[in-house]
Enzyme design. Sequence first.
Site, PDB file in Angstrom:
ATOM      1  NE  ARG A  42      -4.288 -16.013 -13.626  1.00 16.32           N
ATOM      2  CZ  ARG A  42      -3.945 -17.198 -14.144  1.00 16.32           C
ATOM      3  NH1 ARG A  42      -2.668 -17.529 -14.275  1.00 16.32           N
ATOM      4  NH2 ARG A  42      -4.865 -18.048 -14.527  1.00 16.32           N
ATOM      5  CE1 TYR A  95       7.617  -0.124   2.897  1.00 14.97           C
ATOM      6  CE2 TYR A  95       7.370  -2.047   1.498  1.00 14.97           C
ATOM      7  CZ  TYR A  95       6.822  -0.981   2.182  1.00 14.97           C
ATOM      8  OH  TYR A  95       5.471  -0.779   2.145  1.00 14.97           O
ATOM      9  CG  ASP A 168      13.458  -2.493  -3.446  1.00 10.01           C
ATOM     10  OD1 ASP A 168      13.364  -1.537  -4.234  1.00 10.01           O
ATOM     11  OD2 ASP A 168      12.598  -2.752  -2.577  1.00 10.01           O
ATOM     12  CE  LYS A 193       6.151   3.725  -2.886  1.00 10.03           C
ATOM     13  NZ  LYS A 193       6.482   2.402  -2.629  1.00 10.03           N
TER      14      LYS A 193
HETATM   15  C1  LIG Z   1      12.075   0.270  -0.972  1.00  8.77           C
HETATM   16  C2  LIG Z   1      10.692  -0.206  -1.247  1.00  8.77           C
HETATM   17  N1  LIG Z   1      10.512  -1.368  -1.884  1.00  8.77           N
HETATM   18  C3  LIG Z   1       9.287  -1.843  -2.164  1.00  8.77           C
HETATM   19  C4  LIG Z   1       8.162  -1.158  -1.779  1.00  8.77           C
HETATM   20  C5  LIG Z   1       6.809  -1.745  -2.053  1.00  8.77           C
HETATM   21  O1  LIG Z   1       6.215  -1.148  -3.150  1.00  8.77           O
HETATM   22  P1  LIG Z   1       4.622  -1.219  -3.379  1.00  8.77           P
HETATM   23  O2  LIG Z   1       3.995  -0.388  -2.313  1.00  8.77           O
HETATM   24  O3  LIG Z   1       4.471  -0.723  -4.777  1.00  8.77           O
HETATM   25  O4  LIG Z   1       4.228  -2.666  -3.235  1.00  8.77           O
HETATM   26  C6  LIG Z   1       8.293   0.063  -1.102  1.00  8.77           C
HETATM   27  C7  LIG Z   1       7.098   0.815  -0.684  1.00  8.77           C
HETATM   28  O5  LIG Z   1       7.174   1.817  -0.002  1.00  8.77           O
HETATM   29  C8  LIG Z   1       9.589   0.545  -0.817  1.00  8.77           C
HETATM   30  O6  LIG Z   1       9.786   1.693  -0.160  1.00  8.77           O
END
Ligand SMILES: Cc1ncc(COP(=O)(O)O)c(C=O)c1O
Length: 383
Positions: A42, A95, A168, A193
């Site tokens: 961890r 998101y 992000d 992704k």
């Molecule tokens: C722009 C964006 N940030 C963060 C996330 C979250 O990622 P995770 O599903 O790996 O937690 C997503 C998920 O679709 C996303 O589209």
Amino acid sequence: MPDVRQVPTSVPIYQTATFASADAEELAAVLSGGVPGYAYSRIDNPTVDALGDAVADLHGAEAGIALATGMAAIHAALLSLLRAGDRLLIGRVGYGTTRTQARNAFGRMGVEIVEVDTSDVEAVEAALAAAPTRVLHVETIANPTCVLADLPALAEAAHRHGALLTVDNTFASPMVCRPLEHGADLVMESATKYLSGHSDVMAGAVVGSRERVAAVRSAQIDTGATLGPFAAFLVLRGIATVAVRMERQARTALALAAFLEGRRGVRGVTYPGLPSHPQADVAARILDSGGAMLAVDLAGGREAGRVFFDALRLPERTASLGSVHTMVVHPPTSSHRALGVEALAAAGITEGLLRVSVGLEDEADLVADFGQALEAALAAVPA
Ligand SMILES: Cc1ncc(COP(=O)(O)O)c(C=O)c1O
């Protein structure tokens, strides 16, 4: 234990929770960070660390850390920066789970959450000027509308007002944008992704300065959003091909965007690689290509979107992105079904909006499939 003298050409999967030390002195030194080493997965694990280092390299960052998911990365990054009484500016478009996390995990603990249009530098500037702000959080390319954050301008404004900029970068990936080069303080990726690329693993990463990433690691150790070593291995394997995948996917995305733009039944296409993108100047300054995400707005609204979505044959009908497979989502009839027209509009989502994540399929096949789906939508809702 096997005695391996040669260097393995893949990062080994250290599938272990614990690492044993020779004696009490060594264990104490490892746990305190006095000597390099591992004690408990961890806290850190060699395979997971290799992934953090790889993402840092892709971003030209001093340091990086890999975490359980993209949401875990955003959470640990924000937790490392925010305290009760702080103010967090966050995109109105972006998101949805990030905004939910801000409200649920941070708002309830006394952080003031303010939503702003992060594609509008003047609106952000006004929000920063209105009250002292600790963090401005934006998406390089916003989910799902594909509007951009003008990172150099936002970093300059945030820093002038004593705030930090967190970015992000999931929709772009480091192959399309490296926000640290444009003044960001911390950058998060959902490695679920593009970095992994095959839609078979969940992971996240945060990169930045050594000091800031150390604070993120503290937050991760406390909250336990630890990535497993096998998941880290899969993302490392994906990273080996991310450059060629993104190059090909961006080329196909541009062809698809150009095909759809101006077609009967299509109100608009928002793709950062098209000259018609409302922030084409920002794209030219901060992006290496248009990436592989596009937002397509159908003139026939909700019903046209639904028919188009159901008529597609090649893409996967799923809410994720960044895979070798093309993925399409129609937010008004799926992920955002619960929202009325006004709430959709507030999130920048029109009723005919489809979000497309372009994969590795043959370009002509994909264009033909989108063409027949558009015909089906036009037959159901004539333009
Ligand atoms: C722009 C964006 N940030 C963060 C996330 C979250 O990622 P995770 O599903 O790996 O937690 C997503 C998920 O679709 C996303 O589209």
